[in-house]
Design a protein around this motif. Structure first.
Motif, PDB file in Angstrom:
ATOM      1  N   ASP A   1       0.842  -1.196   0.000  1.00 23.36           N
ATOM      2  CA  ASP A   1       0.000   0.000   0.000  1.00 23.36           C
ATOM      3  C   ASP A   1       0.880   1.250   0.000  1.00 23.36           C
ATOM      4  O   ASP A   1       1.812   1.354   0.813  1.00 23.36           O
ATOM      5  CB  ASP A   1      -0.906  -0.002   1.239  1.00 23.36           C
ATOM      6  CG  ASP A   1      -1.920   1.124   1.202  1.00 23.36           C
ATOM      7  OD1 ASP A   1      -1.525   2.275   1.534  1.00 23.36           O
ATOM      8  OD2 ASP A   1      -3.080   0.882   0.847  1.00 23.36           O
ATOM      9  N   PRO A   2       0.643   2.211  -0.880  1.00 25.48           N
ATOM     10  CA  PRO A   2       1.522   3.381  -0.968  1.00 25.48           C
ATOM     11  C   PRO A   2       1.565   4.220   0.301  1.00 25.48           C
ATOM     12  O   PRO A   2       2.583   4.852   0.592  1.00 25.48           O
ATOM     13  CB  PRO A   2       0.946   4.176  -2.148  1.00 25.48           C
ATOM     14  CG  PRO A   2      -0.438   3.647  -2.353  1.00 25.48           C
ATOM     15  CD  PRO A   2      -0.412   2.230  -1.916  1.00 25.48           C
ATOM     16  N   ARG A   3       0.485   4.233   1.080  1.00 23.68           N
ATOM     17  CA  ARG A   3       0.501   5.012   2.328  1.00 23.68           C
ATOM     18  C   ARG A   3       1.438   4.377   3.353  1.00 23.68           C
ATOM     19  O   ARG A   3       2.264   5.074   3.969  1.00 23.68           O
ATOM     20  CB  ARG A   3      -0.918   5.117   2.885  1.00 23.68           C
ATOM     21  CG  ARG A   3      -1.883   5.897   2.009  1.00 23.68           C
ATOM     22  CD  ARG A   3      -3.322   5.620   2.362  1.00 23.68           C
ATOM     23  NE  ARG A   3      -3.682   4.223   2.088  1.00 23.68           N
ATOM     24  CZ  ARG A   3      -4.896   3.707   2.295  1.00 23.68           C
ATOM     25  NH1 ARG A   3      -5.855   4.479   2.807  1.00 23.68           N
ATOM     26  NH2 ARG A   3      -5.147   2.450   2.016  1.00 23.68           N
ATOM     27  N   LEU A   4       1.325   3.074   3.508  1.00 22.47           N
ATOM     28  CA  LEU A   4       2.217   2.389   4.440  1.00 22.47           C
ATOM     29  C   LEU A   4       3.647   2.386   3.914  1.00 22.47           C
ATOM     30  O   LEU A   4       4.607   2.538   4.678  1.00 22.47           O
ATOM     31  CB  LEU A   4       1.733   0.953   4.664  1.00 22.47           C
ATOM     32  CG  LEU A   4       2.535   0.108   5.655  1.00 22.47           C
ATOM     33  CD1 LEU A   4       2.611   0.777   7.015  1.00 22.47           C
ATOM     34  CD2 LEU A   4       1.929  -1.285   5.775  1.00 22.47           C
ATOM     35  N   ALA A   5       3.812   2.233   2.603  1.00 21.89           N
ATOM     36  CA  ALA A   5       5.152   2.261   2.011  1.00 21.89           C
ATOM     37  C   ALA A   5       5.838   3.596   2.264  1.00 21.89           C
ATOM     38  O   ALA A   5       7.050   3.647   2.516  1.00 21.89           O
ATOM     39  CB  ALA A   5       5.067   1.977   0.514  1.00 21.89           C
ATOM     40  N   ALA A   6       5.079   4.686   2.221  1.00 21.52           N
ATOM     41  CA  ALA A   6       5.660   6.010   2.467  1.00 21.52           C
ATOM     42  C   ALA A   6       6.168   6.128   3.901  1.00 21.52           C
ATOM     43  O   ALA A   6       7.249   6.671   4.153  1.00 21.52           O
ATOM     44  CB  ALA A   6       4.621   7.095   2.176  1.00 21.52           C
TER      45      ALA A   6
ATOM     46  N   ARG B   1      -2.222  -6.368   8.149  1.00 21.73           N
ATOM     47  CA  ARG B   1      -2.596  -7.093   6.938  1.00 21.73           C
ATOM     48  C   ARG B   1      -1.396  -7.342   6.023  1.00 21.73           C
ATOM     49  O   ARG B   1      -1.238  -8.428   5.470  1.00 21.73           O
ATOM     50  CB  ARG B   1      -3.663  -6.303   6.181  1.00 21.73           C
ATOM     51  CG  ARG B   1      -4.260  -7.066   4.998  1.00 21.73           C
ATOM     52  CD  ARG B   1      -5.335  -6.249   4.323  1.00 21.73           C
ATOM     53  NE  ARG B   1      -4.760  -5.151   3.533  1.00 21.73           N
ATOM     54  CZ  ARG B   1      -5.462  -4.110   3.090  1.00 21.73           C
ATOM     55  NH1 ARG B   1      -6.749  -4.011   3.401  1.00 21.73           N
ATOM     56  NH2 ARG B   1      -4.894  -3.177   2.372  1.00 21.73           N
ATOM     57  N   GLU B   2      -0.536  -6.338   5.848  1.00 19.50           N
ATOM     58  CA  GLU B   2       0.545  -6.446   4.864  1.00 19.50           C
ATOM     59  C   GLU B   2       1.876  -6.861   5.474  1.00 19.50           C
ATOM     60  O   GLU B   2       2.694  -7.482   4.790  1.00 19.50           O
ATOM     61  CB  GLU B   2       0.715  -5.112   4.124  1.00 19.50           C
ATOM     62  CG  GLU B   2      -0.495  -4.727   3.302  1.00 19.50           C
ATOM     63  CD  GLU B   2      -0.171  -3.669   2.259  1.00 19.50           C
ATOM     64  OE1 GLU B   2       0.988  -3.220   2.188  1.00 19.50           O
ATOM     65  OE2 GLU B   2      -1.095  -3.304   1.515  1.00 19.50           O
TER      66      GLU B   2
END
Length: 270
Positions: free
Chosen positions: A170-175, A210-211
């Motif tokens: 997910d891009p939000r968590l990746a950031a 989740r990820e």
């Protein structure tokens, strides 16, 4: 997209790697045990990074696209396996006791990995031209076969260690994860980091479970330990490692490190 090299058989042997050197993305059709009897080795796939000091080994199942990176002066040992003694279809970190360590060393000692045409290259972290690939060395019978049989028996007994640093999608968590990769000592709360990523604390907490398969504090501790191993391998003093990785004191860092690896950071590379 860089070429992903393929080889039918995973190599067996030893290979020295200088600090920061590595083996670029590749895959093989057989399984492999990756072990650094000196230094620290990381293995990265699309699912994240596994890191191992000298009392850990990394299991790489057949078909997994992966790359290696050495931290500190590293003595890399590779054991290619045609069978799957662990019945694992995913990478894993395994505990390496004294007997298993000596078996891996003995099995790979007389097989220096030589330039050939079938494996991924060992190139420096700077991206300079890679070195020639390596050859696979199959196990033979006799004494070597008996040694392999004992090694496999010990591998089956080796407990798996929870030292995987998962990669988010997910891009939000990746950031948020990228912020902490850049500065593991960043001690902002999940709520403050969520605000910077334009999302909510609750959303990020749910994404972590989740990820990443763990809570945010657990993932941050794994990240800090990962960075700590790299810094220690490079010869950084323990107190400086504690500060740069976000622990309030050297004693707090030593306690967490001992619980994770079974020895103090001061003994990690003796």
């Amino acid at each position: 997209m860089p070429e992903i090299r393929h080889m039918p058989e995973a190599p067996t042997g030893r290979r020295p790697l200088a600090p920061g050197a590595g083996i670029d993305a590749h895959r093989h059709d057989s399984h492999q045990i990756v072990y650094a009897c000196r230094g620290v080795l990381s293995v990265t796939t699309s699912a994240g990074t596994w890191v191992a000091p000298a009392n850990r080994a990394i299991w790489v199942p057949a078909g997994t696209v992966h790359e290696h990176r050495a931290h500190g002066d590293t003595d890399l040992r590779l054991v290619g396996l045609t069978g799957n003694p662990l019945a694992l279809d995913r990478p894993a970190v395994l505990a390496v006791g004294p007997l298993l360590r000596e078996l891996i060393i003995a099995y790979t000692d007389d097989t220096a990995i030589e330039p050939a045409s079938a494996d991924a290259p060992a190139g420096p972290a700077t991206g300079d031209a890679p070195a020639p690939p390596v050859r696979a060395v199959p196990a033979d019978g006799g004494e070597r076969g008996r040694l392999l049989a004992v090694l496999l028996d010990q591998l089956r007994r080796a407990p798996e260690q929870p030292f995987h640093l998962p990669a988010p999608e997910d891009p939000r968590l990746a950031a948020v994860c990228a912020i902490l990769h850049r500065d593991p000592a960043d001690d902002r709360t999940l709520a403050r980091l969520a605000a910077e990523a334009s999302t909510s604390e609750r959303t990020l907490a749910r994404l972590c479970r989740r990820e990443l398969g763990m809570s945010f504090p657990q993932w941050r501790t794994q990240l800090r330990l990962h960075h700590a191993l790299v810094l220690l391998a490079d010869g950084t003093p323990v107190t400086a490692v504690a500060h740069r990785c976000g622990w309030a004191s050297a004693s707090a860092f030593i306690d967490v490190f001992r619980r994770a690896f079974g020895y103090t950071p001061g003994r990690a590379f003796i």
